[in-house]
Design an enzyme around this catalytic site. Structure first.
Site, short mmCIF file in Angstrom:
data_model
loop_
_atom_site.label_atom_id
_atom_site.label_comp_id
_atom_site.label_asym_id
_atom_site.label_seq_id
_atom_site.Cartn_x
_atom_site.Cartn_y
_atom_site.Cartn_z
CB THR A 273 -21.71 -35.53 15.70
OG1 THR A 273 -21.58 -34.19 15.20
CG2 THR A 273 -22.00 -36.47 14.53
CD GLU A 274 -23.78 -32.19 20.87
OE1 GLU A 274 -22.78 -31.44 21.03
OE2 GLU A 274 -24.93 -31.77 20.65
#
Length: 306
Positions: A273-274
């Site tokens: 995830t970012e």
């Protein structure tokens, strides 16, 4: 102007040596407490989970126990779900999102999945809100045997007995404005290279595995997170952070070849995830919530598509 001319450490075109690394390390200031924010937060969870020390780091006169949280009702026949956070210590919602998931939702999977959560892989960097460890090494390019990163090496050893048994691994990260203002210029200076400016995406995105793409899995996570925060659009070149967008909010990296955390286990379903905490459209709590929603969506999809 390139970073080698402007970054305060090193000489243009010359990679850092021990003197430059020591200079860099001396400038890193402790700004928050791993003991207070992470170790203390884990204590109430001992009633519901098995919490163990899987290693320890001794840096700059300080001792950092490395903690892993496991389902108490661990059963070998259940699918194994892995959550990691804080590989980069400055990516705050990765750590706090993992802790929030444990506190509020992990018990929902009792009897359905074995959970293994490592909320803060890099405690020294967490305290200094930095990307690297004190040797100016990025753990997230060094998850392999013989790693020069103590953080990466400890996690690799923890997970080695589980290789081939992990169904899903989600690694919780952020992309911040400081990537462009500090960390990438520092990287260029450290390696004796010119800094090439980039563009920080505004919003949440995911990194799939080039060697094992799982587009439906990534899409399920994106759809869930879109209900909590906005998804990063591609730039004018159809890219996110220099990589082609393969689906809305999704890019791909060769996880194992690059020594990235999500490539350790050989899990069927992997994603990184970012979150973008510097967006005017997102709050710190919203970033934590996005990480939690991503974890839940990833686990739910893996359970349904075993």
């Amino acid at each position: 102007m390139n970073s080698q001319a402007s970054y305060p450490i090193g000489s243009h075109g010359q990679p850092w040596g021990a003197v430059e690394v020591a200079d860099w390390r001396s400038r890193q200031v402790k700004r928050r407490s791993y003991a207070a924010d992470v170790l203390h937060a884990l204590e109430p969870l001992r009633e519901r989970f098995d919490i163990t020390e899987y290693g320890a780091l001794d840096y700059t006169g300080e001792h950092y126990p490395l903690m892993a949280v496991r389902s108490r009702d661990w059963r070998e026949e259940l699918p194994l779900m892995l959550v990691t956070g804080g590989v980069h210590g400055y990516e705050t919602s990765g750590v706090h999102g993992a802790l929030q998931f444990l506190r509020d939702h992990a018990q929902d999977y009792a009897g359905r999945a074995n959970l293994l959560v490592v909320p803060c892989v890099s405690p020294w960097a967490y305290e200094r809100i930095h990307r690297w460890n004190p040797d100016a090494i990025d753990p997230n390019r060094n998850f392999r045997e013989g790693s020069p990163s103590g953080e990466a090496s400890a996690l690799v050893h923890l997970l080695a007995p589980l290789h081939g048994r992990v169904l899903m691994h989600i690694d919780l990260h952020e992309t911040t404005d400081s990537d462009e203002s500090e960390f990438r210029p520092a990287l260029a200076a450290r390696d004796g290279k010119d800094f090439e400016p980039g563009e920080i995406p505004d919003g949440f995105y995911l990194v799939d595995d080039t060697e094992n793409p799982q587009p439906a899995f990534q899409q399920a996570v994106i759809e869930a997170v879109a209900k909590v925060t906005h998804i990063a659009p591609a730039d004018a070149h159809g890219e996110i952070i220099g990589s082609p967008q393969v689906a809305p909010g999704v890019i791909e990296y060769a996880l194992k070849a690059l020594g990235l955390c999500a490539g350790i286990t050989g899990a069927r379903y992997t994603t990184t995830t970012e979150v973008y905490p510097d967006s005017p459209r997102a709050t710190p709590q919203q970033c934590n919530d996005a990480q939690v929603v991503a974890v839940r969506a990833a686990i739910d999809y893996a359970l349904t598509h075993r």
